[in-house]
Scaffold this motif. Structure first.
Motif, PDB file in Angstrom:
ATOM      1  N   THR A  37       6.221   1.678   4.725  1.00 55.39           N
ATOM      2  CA  THR A  37       4.903   1.297   4.216  1.00 55.39           C
ATOM      3  C   THR A  37       5.055   0.025   3.380  1.00 55.39           C
ATOM      4  OG1 THR A  37       5.125   2.517   2.143  1.00 55.39           O
ATOM      5  CG2 THR A  37       4.236   3.730   4.052  1.00 55.39           C
ATOM      6  N   HIS A  38       3.915  -0.581   3.041  1.00 61.52           N
ATOM      7  CA  HIS A  38       3.935  -1.780   2.194  1.00 61.52           C
ATOM      8  C   HIS A  38       4.608  -1.467   0.854  1.00 61.52           C
ATOM      9  CE1 HIS A  38       2.671  -5.548   0.372  1.00 61.52           C
ATOM     10  NE2 HIS A  38       2.241  -4.842  -0.663  1.00 61.52           N
ATOM     11  N   GLU A  39       4.270  -0.331   0.267  1.00 62.21           N
ATOM     12  CA  GLU A  39       4.841   0.057  -1.027  1.00 62.21           C
ATOM     13  C   GLU A  39       6.354   0.260  -0.931  1.00 62.21           C
ATOM     14  OE1 GLU A  39       2.133   1.497   0.368  1.00 62.21           O
ATOM     15  OE2 GLU A  39       0.632   0.589  -0.952  1.00 62.21           O
ATOM     16  N   GLU A  40       6.828   0.832   0.164  1.00 65.60           N
ATOM     17  CA  GLU A  40       8.268   1.033   0.359  1.00 65.60           C
ATOM     18  C   GLU A  40       8.992  -0.298   0.527  1.00 65.60           C
ATOM     19  OE1 GLU A  40       8.050   5.454   2.425  1.00 65.60           O
ATOM     20  OE2 GLU A  40       7.918   3.664   3.691  1.00 65.60           O
TER      21      GLU A  40
END
Length: 77
Positions: A37-40
């Motif tokens: 994901t973007h956050e990861e």
């Protein structure tokens, strides 16, 4: 670091100054793990920067280690 911050850092250096380096982007992390994901990716990039060793450099191994460093371990049943 964002591209904006990277450009600002480069803007402080004269155009004729010598330099070398690597430029890695989110897509490079996705090549290692397409489901990130973007956050990861943000967490992995921060981890990669915080754990950088100039003797090792930024390379595919280092990116993989950064991803492993921020991803929860999968529990095997």
């Amino acid at each position: 670091m964002t591209v904006r911050k990277f450009r600002a850092r480069l803007a402080a250096i004269g155009d004729d100054e010598l330099c070398c380096g690597a430029f890695w982007q989110a897509d490079d992390f996705l090549r290692q793990r397409p489901a990130l994901t973007h956050e990861e990716i943000v967490a992995a990039i921060e981890y990669a920067e915080d754990h950088h060793d100039a003797n090792e450099g930024f390379n595919w191994w280092h990116l993989e280690q950064a991803i492993d460093g921020v991803m929860p371990e999968e529990v095997e049943e």
